[in-house]
Motif scaffolding. Structure first.
Motif, PDB file in Angstrom:
ATOM      1  N   UNK A  70      22.073  44.579   0.233  1.00  0.00           N
ATOM      2  CA  UNK A  70      22.072  44.660  -1.230  1.00  0.00           C
ATOM      3  C   UNK A  70      20.919  43.869  -1.823  1.00  0.00           C
ATOM      4  N   UNK A  71      20.626  42.713  -1.232  1.00  0.00           N
ATOM      5  CA  UNK A  71      19.513  41.905  -1.701  1.00  0.00           C
ATOM      6  C   UNK A  71      18.194  42.638  -1.514  1.00  0.00           C
ATOM      7  N   UNK A  72      18.036  43.336  -0.386  1.00  0.00           N
ATOM      8  CA  UNK A  72      16.820  44.110  -0.155  1.00  0.00           C
ATOM      9  C   UNK A  72      16.667  45.243  -1.163  1.00  0.00           C
ATOM     10  N   UNK A  73      17.766  45.896  -1.498  1.00  0.00           N
ATOM     11  CA  UNK A  73      17.727  46.975  -2.494  1.00  0.00           C
ATOM     12  C   UNK A  73      17.318  46.422  -3.852  1.00  0.00           C
ATOM     13  N   UNK A  74      17.894  45.291  -4.236  1.00  0.00           N
ATOM     14  CA  UNK A  74      17.546  44.666  -5.524  1.00  0.00           C
ATOM     15  C   UNK A  74      16.080  44.278  -5.548  1.00  0.00           C
ATOM     16  N   UNK A  75      15.620  43.641  -4.477  1.00  0.00           N
ATOM     17  CA  UNK A  75      14.219  43.219  -4.431  1.00  0.00           C
ATOM     18  C   UNK A  75      13.270  44.412  -4.440  1.00  0.00           C
ATOM     19  N   UNK A  76      13.643  45.490  -3.753  1.00  0.00           N
ATOM     20  CA  UNK A  76      12.810  46.695  -3.753  1.00  0.00           C
ATOM     21  C   UNK A  76      12.727  47.271  -5.164  1.00  0.00           C
ATOM     22  N   UNK A  77      13.830  47.291  -5.885  1.00  0.00           N
ATOM     23  CA  UNK A  77      13.826  47.802  -7.257  1.00  0.00           C
ATOM     24  C   UNK A  77      12.900  46.963  -8.138  1.00  0.00           C
ATOM     25  N   UNK A  78      13.040  45.640  -8.041  1.00  0.00           N
ATOM     26  CA  UNK A  78      12.220  44.780  -8.881  1.00  0.00           C
ATOM     27  C   UNK A  78      10.756  44.785  -8.450  1.00  0.00           C
ATOM     28  N   UNK A  79      10.496  45.062  -7.190  1.00  0.00           N
ATOM     29  CA  UNK A  79       9.120  45.139  -6.725  1.00  0.00           C
ATOM     30  C   UNK A  79       8.406  46.330  -7.358  1.00  0.00           C
ATOM     31  N   UNK A  80       9.141  47.402  -7.586  1.00  0.00           N
ATOM     32  CA  UNK A  80       8.545  48.597  -8.171  1.00  0.00           C
ATOM     33  C   UNK A  80       8.280  48.426  -9.662  1.00  0.00           C
ATOM     34  N   UNK A  81       9.017  47.558 -10.310  1.00  0.00           N
ATOM     35  CA  UNK A  81       8.787  47.343 -11.730  1.00  0.00           C
ATOM     36  C   UNK A  81       7.800  46.189 -11.905  1.00  0.00           C
ATOM     37  N   UNK A  82       7.241  46.106 -13.078  1.00  0.00           N
ATOM     38  CA  UNK A  82       6.242  45.078 -13.342  1.00  0.00           C
ATOM     39  C   UNK A  82       6.927  43.875 -13.978  1.00  0.00           C
ATOM     40  N   UNK A  83       7.161  42.858 -13.158  1.00  0.00           N
ATOM     41  CA  UNK A  83       7.833  41.659 -13.635  1.00  0.00           C
ATOM     42  C   UNK A  83       6.842  40.513 -13.752  1.00  0.00           C
ATOM     43  N   UNK A  84       7.059  39.696 -14.751  1.00  0.00           N
ATOM     44  CA  UNK A  84       6.244  38.494 -14.885  1.00  0.00           C
ATOM     45  C   UNK A  84       6.755  37.436 -13.901  1.00  0.00           C
TER      46      UNK A  84
END
Length: 86
Positions: free
Chosen positions: A9-23
């Motif tokens: 689940x942590x990998x899925x969350x990190x993959x999602x946030x990696x695709x978006x542009x986060x500060x």
């Protein structure tokens, strides 16, 4: 088994946030919220507080971490809509 589910689940969350542009602030907030969620999961499931185990129960560092996790949760809740992929 539960650890592998959490890890997946942590990998899925990190993959999602990696695709978006986060500060940088958004990344710090996400990490703190995930740490808080894992800690609460451990407390609920096993009565084991990882933060207190690492830094000591009632230690100033533990209190600061709890405050930062709480503020991160509030921040994430307030900007959750803008973090969606466009």
């Amino acid at each position: 088994m539960a650890i592998s589910v959490i890890y997946t689940q942590l990998l899925v969350i990190l993959a999602y946030f990696h695709m978006s542009k986060l500060s940088t602030l958004d990344w710090i907030v996400v990490v703190l919220v995930v740490v808080g969620a894992i800690n609460w999961g451990l407390v609920g499931a096993f009565d084991f507080n990882l933060v207190d185990e690492i830094f000591g129960a009632g230690a100033t560092v533990s209190d600061i971490i709890y405050i930062l996790v709480g503020l991160s949760g509030l921040y994430l809740a307030s900007v959750a809509g803008s973090l969606q992929k466009s």
